[in-house]
Design a protein around this motif. Structure first.
Motif, PDB file in Angstrom:
ATOM      1  N   SER A  45       7.476  12.243   6.000  1.00  0.00           N
ATOM      2  CA  SER A  45       7.047  13.662   4.976  1.00  0.00           C
ATOM      3  C   SER A  45       8.188  13.816   3.925  1.00  0.00           C
ATOM      4  O   SER A  45       9.040  13.087   3.798  1.00  0.00           O
ATOM      5  CB  SER A  45       6.501  14.728   5.692  1.00  0.00           C
ATOM      6  OG  SER A  45       7.707  15.347   6.125  1.00  0.00           O
ATOM      7  N   GLY A  49      10.202  16.419   3.879  1.00  0.00           N
ATOM      8  CA  GLY A  49      11.173  17.075   4.927  1.00  0.00           C
ATOM      9  C   GLY A  49      11.753  16.156   5.881  1.00  0.00           C
ATOM     10  O   GLY A  49      12.830  16.207   6.400  1.00  0.00           O
ATOM     11  N   GLY A 107       3.143  13.493   4.809  1.00  0.00           N
ATOM     12  CA  GLY A 107       2.633  13.240   3.645  1.00  0.00           C
ATOM     13  C   GLY A 107       2.604  11.971   2.933  1.00  0.00           C
ATOM     14  O   GLY A 107       1.800  11.198   2.237  1.00  0.00           O
ATOM     15  N   VAL A 108       3.655  11.219   3.333  1.00  0.00           N
ATOM     16  CA  VAL A 108       3.908   9.659   2.888  1.00  0.00           C
ATOM     17  C   VAL A 108       3.041   8.571   3.571  1.00  0.00           C
ATOM     18  O   VAL A 108       2.705   7.671   2.999  1.00  0.00           O
ATOM     19  CB  VAL A 108       5.464   9.233   3.247  1.00  0.00           C
ATOM     20  CG1 VAL A 108       5.654   7.875   2.573  1.00  0.00           C
ATOM     21  CG2 VAL A 108       6.425  10.250   2.533  1.00  0.00           C
ATOM     22  N   ALA A 121      -0.081   8.808   3.268  1.00  0.00           N
ATOM     23  CA  ALA A 121      -1.069   8.838   2.317  1.00  0.00           C
ATOM     24  C   ALA A 121      -0.822   7.478   1.625  1.00  0.00           C
ATOM     25  O   ALA A 121      -1.787   7.271   0.761  1.00  0.00           O
ATOM     26  CB  ALA A 121      -1.029  10.030   1.388  1.00  0.00           C
ATOM     27  N   SER A 175      -3.282  14.137   6.008  1.00  0.00           N
ATOM     28  CA  SER A 175      -1.797  13.472   6.158  1.00  0.00           C
ATOM     29  C   SER A 175      -0.826  14.516   5.512  1.00  0.00           C
ATOM     30  O   SER A 175       0.194  14.637   5.825  1.00  0.00           O
ATOM     31  CB  SER A 175      -1.797  12.227   5.380  1.00  0.00           C
ATOM     32  OG  SER A 175      -2.480  11.798   4.496  1.00  0.00           O
ATOM     33  N   GLU A 191      11.309  12.744  -0.002  1.00  0.00           N
ATOM     34  CA  GLU A 191      12.447  13.026  -0.788  1.00  0.00           C
ATOM     35  C   GLU A 191      12.609  12.070  -1.619  1.00  0.00           C
ATOM     36  O   GLU A 191      13.134  12.278  -2.872  1.00  0.00           O
ATOM     37  CB  GLU A 191      13.418  13.601   0.162  1.00  0.00           C
ATOM     38  CG  GLU A 191      14.546  14.498  -0.388  1.00  0.00           C
ATOM     39  CD  GLU A 191      15.685  14.901   0.792  1.00  0.00           C
ATOM     40  OE1 GLU A 191      15.266  14.538   1.863  1.00  0.00           O
ATOM     41  OE2 GLU A 191      16.498  15.394   0.247  1.00  0.00           O
ATOM     42  N   ASP A 210       0.513  18.521   4.035  1.00  0.00           N
ATOM     43  CA  ASP A 210       0.240  19.517   4.722  1.00  0.00           C
ATOM     44  C   ASP A 210      -1.136  20.349   4.790  1.00  0.00           C
ATOM     45  O   ASP A 210      -1.581  20.611   3.898  1.00  0.00           O
ATOM     46  CB  ASP A 210       1.337  20.633   4.393  1.00  0.00           C
ATOM     47  CG  ASP A 210       2.721  20.312   4.764  1.00  0.00           C
ATOM     48  OD1 ASP A 210       2.927  19.025   5.658  1.00  0.00           O
ATOM     49  OD2 ASP A 210       3.685  20.575   4.219  1.00  0.00           O
ATOM     50  N   ASP A 243       3.160   5.685  -5.871  1.00  0.00           N
ATOM     51  CA  ASP A 243       2.092   4.866  -5.296  1.00  0.00           C
ATOM     52  C   ASP A 243       1.443   3.997  -6.501  1.00  0.00           C
ATOM     53  O   ASP A 243       1.002   2.746  -6.333  1.00  0.00           O
ATOM     54  CB  ASP A 243       1.303   5.559  -4.499  1.00  0.00           C
ATOM     55  CG  ASP A 243       0.317   5.067  -3.632  1.00  0.00           C
ATOM     56  OD1 ASP A 243       0.500   3.807  -3.480  1.00  0.00           O
ATOM     57  OD2 ASP A 243      -0.090   5.655  -2.545  1.00  0.00           O
TER      58      ASP A 243
HETATM   59  O1  KG4 Z   1       3.658  16.370   4.774  1.00  0.00           O
HETATM   60  P1  KG4 Z   1       3.977  16.894   3.306  1.00  0.00           P
HETATM   61  O2  KG4 Z   1       2.700  17.541   2.669  1.00  0.00           O
HETATM   62  O3  KG4 Z   1       4.953  18.191   3.424  1.00  0.00           O
HETATM   63  C1  KG4 Z   1       6.088  17.949   4.090  1.00  0.00           C
HETATM   64  O4  KG4 Z   1       6.018  18.503   5.508  1.00  0.00           O
HETATM   65  O5  KG4 Z   1       7.316  17.590   3.691  1.00  0.00           O
HETATM   66  O6  KG4 Z   1       4.619  15.725   2.609  1.00  0.00           O
HETATM   67  C2  KG4 Z   1       5.005  15.847   1.201  1.00  0.00           C
HETATM   68  C3  KG4 Z   1       5.594  14.531   0.819  1.00  0.00           C
HETATM   69  C4  KG4 Z   1       6.180  14.591  -0.690  1.00  0.00           C
HETATM   70  O7  KG4 Z   1       7.442  14.084  -0.791  1.00  0.00           O
HETATM   71  C5  KG4 Z   1       5.166  13.497  -1.435  1.00  0.00           C
HETATM   72  O8  KG4 Z   1       6.061  12.985  -2.391  1.00  0.00           O
HETATM   73  C6  KG4 Z   1       4.786  12.511  -0.452  1.00  0.00           C
HETATM   74  O9  KG4 Z   1       4.610  13.262   0.868  1.00  0.00           O
HETATM   75  N1  KG4 Z   1       3.516  11.863  -0.624  1.00  0.00           N
HETATM   76  C7  KG4 Z   1       3.467  10.417  -0.847  1.00  0.00           C
HETATM   77  C8  KG4 Z   1       2.273  10.265  -1.034  1.00  0.00           C
HETATM   78  N2  KG4 Z   1       1.407  11.409  -1.182  1.00  0.00           N
HETATM   79  C9  KG4 Z   1       2.273  12.353  -1.028  1.00  0.00           C
HETATM   80  N3  KG4 Z   1       4.669   9.499  -0.601  1.00  0.00           N
HETATM   81  C10 KG4 Z   1       4.270   8.399  -1.020  1.00  0.00           C
HETATM   82  N4  KG4 Z   1       2.909   8.003  -1.310  1.00  0.00           N
HETATM   83  C11 KG4 Z   1       1.922   8.772  -1.483  1.00  0.00           C
HETATM   84  N5  KG4 Z   1       0.795   8.438  -1.844  1.00  0.00           N
END
Ligand code: KG4
Ligand code: ZN
Length: 361
Positions: free
Chosen positions: A142, A144, A298-299, A301, A328, A170, A330, A190
């Motif tokens: 994600s 973080g 998040g990643v 996704a 995926s 990040e 938060d 992406d």
């Molecule tokens: O899980 P999350 O919503 O929040 C945390 O707990 O950090 O993850 C957010 C992260 C961000 O860095 C965002 O750029 C990344 O997930 N993210 C992606 C994609 N969608 C969201 N990274 C790569 N490809 C994606 N499609």
């Protein structure tokens, strides 16, 4: 039983109602899931501004909770427990959810269950697919965190690898910023990467093979031999610096890069990140005799990560599980799933538990 869950660890105010099904292989059902995103607020600043995030959580949390109850067709009288993210995350943001959850639970005479944010991401997989074949190797990736867990049995999480510096999300966000793609960077890279050539630029991939002074105390000592434990740690700061250098050199004359060049950089960066994530996850899974792979956060996704994980899983004969897109990034549904798991294992929070910016899992 129905459980109300709240999540405010970063820049999303979320509430959900999760219901027990009574089935052991697919224990929970989502009654509702509401997410108020603060993306539009933070985009102007190029990243999450903690103070603004906390204040926005205060504004949104009542409405989001009321909507989650209404969408599930319920009132607080139907709810048996409240779960909330205790950490890790931005402490000001977490405090809003923790204080609200305690006040709500106390006033309704309900127990409150503190939940680890990453346990939430891991349980998003169970919520979507039912219990995974165990042991499972689960990558939480994600903004973080970039952490690899072995899940030997439902609700047991053993950390086997983590990033030594930046989280993968990040790195996506920082690279997107320097390419002028805005915040959050993951979805932008992406999308753009699909138009680029992923071997146009040879960015370095970091493998940690030797002991160094930043090495964390091993939590997987008994699970993996030390040289393998080291190999499954992640590092993305070198890659980020390499992209920065490349962009600076390419822009030596100060002119903006042509779109095709930016797409090549995005695709080449993404290939290195996805390979690093999957190499370690599958290597650890093989060492540990895992019967399935999970990828959450998040990643997860990311379209290339999903496609490549699926392809590799086929090659290794290991089923790969990822959450649907709405689970995926938060959300509170995953916190509700992890909360019900903890509640049934007998964990109820004392009224004085606090928000924790860092919290081990
Ligand atoms: O899980 P999350 O919503 O929040 C945390 O707990 O950090 O993850 C957010 C992260 C961000 O860095 C965002 O750029 C990344 O997930 N993210 C992606 C994609 N969608 C969201 N990274 C790569 N490809 C994606 N499609
Ligand atoms: Zn998260």
């Amino acid at each position: 039983m129905h459980l109300l869950a709240l999540e405010t660890s970063c820049d999303e105010t979320a509430a959900a109602v999760i219901t027990e099904t009574g089935e052991s292989t697919r224990p929970w059902r989502v009654g509702s899931s509401v997410v108020a995103s603060q993306m539009a607020i933070h985009r102007e600043w190029g990243g999450v501004v903690p103070e603004l995030a906390s204040r926005q959580h205060v504004r949104d949390i009542c409405g989001v909770t009321e909507k989650a109850l209404a969408d599930a067709g319920q009132t607080m009288a139907d709810i048996g427990a409240v779960a909330v993210t205790q950490g890790p995350g931005l402490v000001g943001s977490l405090l809003v959810g923790v204080s609200f959850a305690k006040a709500l639970a106390w006033s309704c005479g309900l127990p409150v269950v503190p939940v680890h944010h990453l346990a939430g991401h891991i349980e998003s997989l169970t919520l979507a697919h039912g219990e995974l074949p165990m042991p499972a190797a689960v990558l939480v990736v994600s903004g973080g965190h970039t952490s690899l867990y072995l899940v030997p049995a439902p609700g047991a999480y053993r950390l086997i690898g983590r990033t030594r510096d930046d989280a993968a999300g990040e790195a996506y966000d920082k690279v997107a910023k320097l390419l002028g793609l805005g915040y959050p960077g993951g979805p932008a890279i992406d999308r753009l990467a699909r138009q680029g050539h992923d071997r146009a630029i040879r960015f370095p991939s970091t493998r940690l093979t030797h002991a160094d002074r930043n090495e964390p105390r091993s939590t997987s000592g008994e699970l993996l031999p030390p040289e393998i434990a080291r190999r499954v740690d992640f590092s993305f700061s070198g890659l980020k610096t390499a992209v920065l250098r490349h962009v600076r050199n390419a822009q030596a004359d100060g002119a903006a890069l042509p779109d095709a060049r930016v797409a090549d950089i995005a695709a080449s960066f993404q290939r290195v990140v996805v390979e690093a994530l999957l190499d370690r996850t599958f290597e650890a899974a093989q060492w540990l005799g895992a019967r399935s792979i999970g990828i959450a956060g998040g990643v997860s996704a990311n379209s290339r990560l999903r496609a490549d994980a699926e392809e590799r899983g086929g090659r290794f004969g290991l089923p790969v599980f990822v959450p649907p897109l709405w689970l995926s990034t938060d959300n509170a549904a995953m916190i509700g799933a992890a909360g019900l798991r903890r509640f049934r294992a007998g964990h109820i929070g004392a009224w004085d538990f606090n928000a924790e910016a860092s919290l081990p899992l």
